[in-house]
Design a protein around this motif. Sequence first.
Motif, short mmCIF file in Angstrom:
data_model
loop_
_atom_site.label_atom_id
_atom_site.label_comp_id
_atom_site.label_asym_id
_atom_site.label_seq_id
_atom_site.Cartn_x
_atom_site.Cartn_y
_atom_site.Cartn_z
N ARG A 181 -5.47 -2.35 -3.04
CA ARG A 181 -5.60 -0.89 -3.08
C ARG A 181 -6.12 -0.43 -4.42
O ARG A 181 -7.02 0.42 -4.49
CB ARG A 181 -4.23 -0.26 -2.79
CG ARG A 181 -4.27 1.25 -2.71
CD ARG A 181 -2.86 1.80 -2.53
NE ARG A 181 -2.19 1.19 -1.40
CZ ARG A 181 -0.89 1.30 -1.14
NH1 ARG A 181 -0.12 1.98 -1.98
NH2 ARG A 181 -0.35 0.72 -0.10
N GLN A 234 -9.71 1.58 -5.03
CA GLN A 234 -9.73 2.88 -5.71
C GLN A 234 -10.63 2.83 -6.94
O GLN A 234 -11.42 3.76 -7.18
CB GLN A 234 -8.30 3.27 -6.12
CG GLN A 234 -7.41 3.63 -4.93
CD GLN A 234 -5.96 3.80 -5.33
OE1 GLN A 234 -5.52 3.29 -6.36
NE2 GLN A 234 -5.20 4.51 -4.51
N TRP A 273 -10.17 4.56 3.71
CA TRP A 273 -10.58 4.47 2.31
C TRP A 273 -12.03 4.02 2.21
O TRP A 273 -12.79 4.52 1.37
CB TRP A 273 -9.69 3.52 1.51
CG TRP A 273 -10.03 3.63 0.05
CD1 TRP A 273 -10.98 2.95 -0.65
CD2 TRP A 273 -9.48 4.58 -0.85
NE1 TRP A 273 -11.05 3.39 -1.94
CE2 TRP A 273 -10.13 4.39 -2.10
CE3 TRP A 273 -8.48 5.54 -0.75
CZ2 TRP A 273 -9.82 5.15 -3.21
CZ3 TRP A 273 -8.17 6.29 -1.88
CH2 TRP A 273 -8.84 6.09 -3.08
#
Length: 403
Positions: free
Chosen positions: A249, A253, A293
């Motif tokens: 993650r 990001q 995402w």
Amino acid sequence: MFLASANAQTVEFNSDRLGKDFDRVTLHVDDYKLCQRICSDTEQCKAWTYTPAGFNQYETPQCWLKDGISRGFERESAVSGTFPDRVAPDEEVGERPPSDAAAAAWEACKDEKFGKHDYSDLCLVNKAVEEFDASFCDAHQGPLRDSCKDSVAWSVKNKCNELQDADKKDLCLRAVFVEFPSNTVCMDEENLGGLELECHLSLAHETGDRSAFLSKIRNMETEDRDVWIAALAAMELDYDLLELIEDNRTHDQLLTMISANRIGAGRHVEPGVCAAVVGGYTDADGGLNASSWADLCVQTVAMARVVADWADGRSIQEVLELQEQMEDYFESGDPAGDFSDFPMGLGQAMRDEIAIARSDLRVAAVTQSGSTNAEAPLGPVLDLDFDNVEDIPSTSNCVFGTC
């Protein structure tokens, strides 16, 4: 060893021209000629330095592109070159130290002697300490520069310790660790307090040498190590560091943020960069899962390109107005669902850039300048189907750019 070619290029073996970098390209071919060609093909580039794998703790060969001809230093295995015809007649080149302060200090000290002994180096250190100016130290490279900067830092630190007010003393000491980073200072963990990360970040960023930083994080817990790597990657907009991030993650990001910020800074980003997201997590902050995402990455990269292109040549007031309108637009949640109401009539541009951003990643790996000259791929990237983002694997051990 120095060579000059007929078409106004130079090649210097065992030479490192420090400073004036505007980009860095990660090479997948161990050949200085590739770096030379990239610089030749880049109009802004006036000089370059190639460093092989293992140099300054980089695991792969690096190509440093420079918008000026900086001072060269002898460093084994590095190769540098220049394009003198690209330099303006009044532009300073050659063996000049990296800053005016360093140049002036060295000019004053270079002929200093104590009896028959050369006193120039000690003279330079003394001037740096007297003026509390570590930039004087940049007139030299290697251990001498490092010891000079250590001397300045400790001199300032001693001045801080003379302060009677405890709060002012603490603030002064903290400033030393951030403003005068050095290997010795950053290892003073007892007095660093909460600024240990900031000190090591400043040191790695200022010197370009990550050895102390990587040594510091080697034995950290995974979560802490990821935080440190993420901070350096964000500061330097460096994709390569993402290979060291273990949390998927955090990796994704940072990939998105670095790509958007590189576009905003006018640096190259591969159109298909979002195809390098790793995924493998089931949910994230705000309810986003791995699939959404990936789509958010596409929209973020597309919007960064649209805004950067639109803002070129616009006034600050116009840019701020667009930002305000974008905030209102996203608060409303894209009512039409197709960006047709995007501010300033940029809806079609958004749709066009989103289509481009959904393309496959066409180079072996996302490099610092996105050069397509890489001839030896590291491996395949994660194959994402953006027409059906739910097909993204739910678990993955892929590192950045490879599977």
